[in-house]
Structure formats: structure tokens, C-alpha cells
Scaffold this motif. Sequence first.
Motif, PDB file in Angstrom:
ATOM      1  N   VAL A 135      29.279  40.248  39.748  1.00 24.25           N
ATOM      2  CA  VAL A 135      29.603  40.763  38.471  1.00 24.25           C
ATOM      3  C   VAL A 135      30.308  39.858  37.542  1.00 24.25           C
ATOM      4  O   VAL A 135      31.268  40.007  36.691  1.00 24.25           O
ATOM      5  N   TYR A 136      29.713  38.620  37.717  1.00 20.17           N
ATOM      6  CA  TYR A 136      29.926  37.403  36.714  1.00 20.17           C
ATOM      7  C   TYR A 136      31.096  36.977  36.962  1.00 20.17           C
ATOM      8  O   TYR A 136      31.918  36.334  36.119  1.00 20.17           O
ATOM      9  N   GLY A 137      31.968  37.153  37.996  1.00 22.67           N
ATOM     10  CA  GLY A 137      33.267  36.506  38.536  1.00 22.67           C
ATOM     11  C   GLY A 137      32.869  35.550  39.463  1.00 22.67           C
ATOM     12  O   GLY A 137      31.849  34.927  39.599  1.00 22.67           O
ATOM     13  N   GLY A 138      33.858  35.282  40.506  1.00 21.13           N
ATOM     14  CA  GLY A 138      33.612  34.354  41.654  1.00 21.13           C
ATOM     15  C   GLY A 138      34.646  33.201  41.625  1.00 21.13           C
ATOM     16  O   GLY A 138      35.626  33.189  40.902  1.00 21.13           O
ATOM     17  N   ILE A 157      36.848  38.376  33.244  1.00 19.02           N
ATOM     18  CA  ILE A 157      37.272  37.278  33.465  1.00 19.02           C
ATOM     19  C   ILE A 157      36.400  36.350  33.818  1.00 19.02           C
ATOM     20  O   ILE A 157      35.915  36.255  35.070  1.00 19.02           O
ATOM     21  N   PRO A 158      36.476  35.095  33.076  1.00 14.06           N
ATOM     22  CA  PRO A 158      35.324  34.003  33.299  1.00 14.06           C
ATOM     23  C   PRO A 158      35.819  32.998  34.405  1.00 14.06           C
ATOM     24  O   PRO A 158      37.097  32.711  34.313  1.00 14.06           O
ATOM     25  N   ILE A 159      35.126  32.436  35.373  1.00 17.89           N
ATOM     26  CA  ILE A 159      35.795  31.469  36.358  1.00 17.89           C
ATOM     27  C   ILE A 159      36.447  30.342  35.588  1.00 17.89           C
ATOM     28  O   ILE A 159      37.249  29.898  35.958  1.00 17.89           O
ATOM     29  N   ALA A 160      35.811  30.047  34.191  1.00 17.26           N
ATOM     30  CA  ALA A 160      36.376  28.741  33.428  1.00 17.26           C
ATOM     31  C   ALA A 160      38.077  29.180  33.287  1.00 17.26           C
ATOM     32  O   ALA A 160      38.617  27.932  32.986  1.00 17.26           O
ATOM     33  N   ASN A 161      38.500  30.101  33.105  1.00 12.38           N
ATOM     34  CA  ASN A 161      39.759  30.534  32.967  1.00 12.38           C
ATOM     35  C   ASN A 161      40.708  30.475  34.060  1.00 12.38           C
ATOM     36  O   ASN A 161      41.927  30.614  33.898  1.00 12.38           O
TER      37      ASN A 161
END
Length: 386
Positions: A383-386, A332-336
Motif C-alpha cells: 500500500v506504498y508504505g514500507g 505516509i511516504p518512506i522518504a518522510n
Amino acid sequence: MPNGSVEVTTICEDVENSQFTIQSATAKSAMPEAVKPGTSQHRSLPRIKILGTGGTIASKGASSSATADYQVDLPIQDLLDAIPDISGICEVEYEQLCNVDSKNINENLLIKIYKGIVRSLQSFDGIVITHGTDTLSETAFFVESTIDSGEVPIVFVGSMRPSTSVSADGPMNLYQAICIASDSKSRGRGVLVSLNDQISAGYYITKTNANSLDSFNVRQGYLGNFVNNEIHYYYPPTKPQGCHKFKLKLEDKRGSVANESTVKSLTKFPKVCILYGHQSITAGLLELVNEKYEGVVVATMGAGSMPDGVNAFCLNMKIPVIYSKRSMDGMIPIANLPKDKEGSHCNVIASGYLNPEKSRILLQLCLAENYSLNEVRRVFNGVYGG
Ligand SMILES: NC(=O)C[C@H](N)C(=O)O
């Protein structure tokens, strides 16, 4: 070379093509040279502790063809009686922490497993934990997030068939787990999982098939393979990148390790639940959660998709909302993430590569530490979220 000093050593004999690793002289001498599994040479043997928690690996079915509706009740000694000879591989001691189907692993048992591991790290060269596969990925994630085992291998193992079934996978899985925990090549790799000849990272591994022997899968998680008594790692020793470590406050006021009764009060896990996204989902359940829980994980559709009405409600929730995913793989990317009129994600946080059940444990650990929303974001950013 003085003790504790750092030296550069190769990981494999072929110096030309070898990888180099930095390790202290003491670390190298800490693990007696392991014996090649399945051979009979006798050198000083590693000491391995097996912690039993139950699961299908410790179960009996109604017949040799039954692979469901089994009872979990075999003690560790019975499991050891069924595996090939390990007398030339390691010295084994064991402790039965509990004997349950992993659907019943709760927070008290998680703490019991945590304390069993911490106790064993002091005096064993490797630890094997037998565990049901249904929630093994949660316990393995919890252990990786709360224990820095240094060089000591911690290897989880389960099985998909009961001990009584024809071609039961438990004995070979357990034998492999003991060999893996005994092998110096397993040192410095964090929490490992041994199942179906694969060696995986406990931090990322997840159960992707409810029934078959190759139940565990995940792109980030395969580290090696066990073939014909040989352990083949694909990479030099390393641990999961971005794994945030939490120090559990188990000591009571006097600083000693709390006993069972106080552990519950000292480490009451914050209430966090998981909601599964689906077509036509509305914010109704989230309204309930907003009042009764301290955090929520939403298993979103795709890579963070939820209906506009649900997104709008989540942006106004007073508790942290982790957007994770229904799909087994991906992130799940932050951009979404949904945004309010000012472009803020408010309390909504992306899980990155973590699945819902691991996201839930990570959020619980953050809330138990009273992390601010920004600190929680930073943890998931690992883990590339946030
Ligand atoms: N294969 C297994 O171990 C499944 C079992 N229901 C458990 O998780 O305990």
C-alpha cells in the motif's frame, strides 16, 4: 467448453466499447442470473446469507427524533421486516453472530465473524454482514486481509440513524446491500460496503463523519452507486491492489477447525496500540509501550511528522513502529521516515495509504505470522508504505 476452463467474456452488452474479463466457465455459472432489483421476474434466485453483528442499524432510540443514546437489540428478522420485498431478488437465510455496538467488537468476535463468513462461503452466492459503523472499516479490512472470497460478494452494511428515527437509513441500506450481494456484477470485487447509496471498497473505506448519513468516505474506496434499484459500478471487477492475504491458523493440532475455546489460544492477537500525535508530544508514552506492547502505530502529524525527540526514541525502540497519519486522507511516504546516523529507518515503517486503525490490524496479522521486520516492510509496501 470443459469445466474450469478459462474463457474471455465481455462485462457489458456493448461489445464495441466493452471491457473484457477472464473468468472460468464454472465461475460464471456459479451465480444464478440475478433478478433486476425491484422487479418481479422469477428466475433461479441467488442464495444470500445475512450475518448479524449489531450496530445502529439494529438499534432503537427513545423517540423518532432521537439519533443518539440508542440501544442495540433488534434481531435480523426485525430488520428484514422493515425492507422492501426481496422475494424476487434472492433467497435469504440469516445467523445472529452477536448483537453489539461495534465499539465492543473484539478479537474473539472478529474470529467469530471470520468463521461465520468462511462457513457461509461454501454454500451461498453472496454474504451480507450488518455491523456498527464506528469500527466497520476495521472488520472489513480484517476480512479482506484474511479471506479470499473468490467471486462471492461480501457486503458490509450499517446505518447512521437508529431504526426508530424518522428517515432511518438502515432499511434502505440493508435492502441495497442484499441487492448488491445478489447481483452478478458484484462478483470478484472483494469486500464491499453499502451505505448511503454508495458502494465502497471495504479495504480502504473509513468513517470520516461521526454523525451524518454520508459518514463513509475515502478517495480509493468508491466503486459504484445504487440508484432507483439499479447498481452502477464504475470499473470492471477487481480487488484491492497490494492487499496481503494471511491464512489464519484456526485449525487445532488435529487439523480440524478449532472450536471457540481453542480459537482464543490459537490466534491470540499480538498487542498493538495506537498513539495519537499532537503538539508537544514527548517519548514518555512510547517508553511504556516499548515494554508492554509488541508493536505500536503512531498517528503522525501531516505526512509522517513527529518532534525530533520522539523520532529519536522511535529509532531506538525494540518493537515495530508504524508511522501512520492523523489526517483522514493522503499517505505516509518512506522518504518522510526518521533515519539514524547510518541512514537506517531501524524499526520504523511507513503505513502508506493505511489509516492508523487499519495499520494496527495489518501489523497484528504480520506479528501473528512471526514476520521479520523486512517482511513487515514488504507487506506495507503493498500500500506504498514500507
Ligand atoms: N452508526 C453506528 O452504527 C454507530 C454505532 N455506535 C456502532 O458502531 O455500533
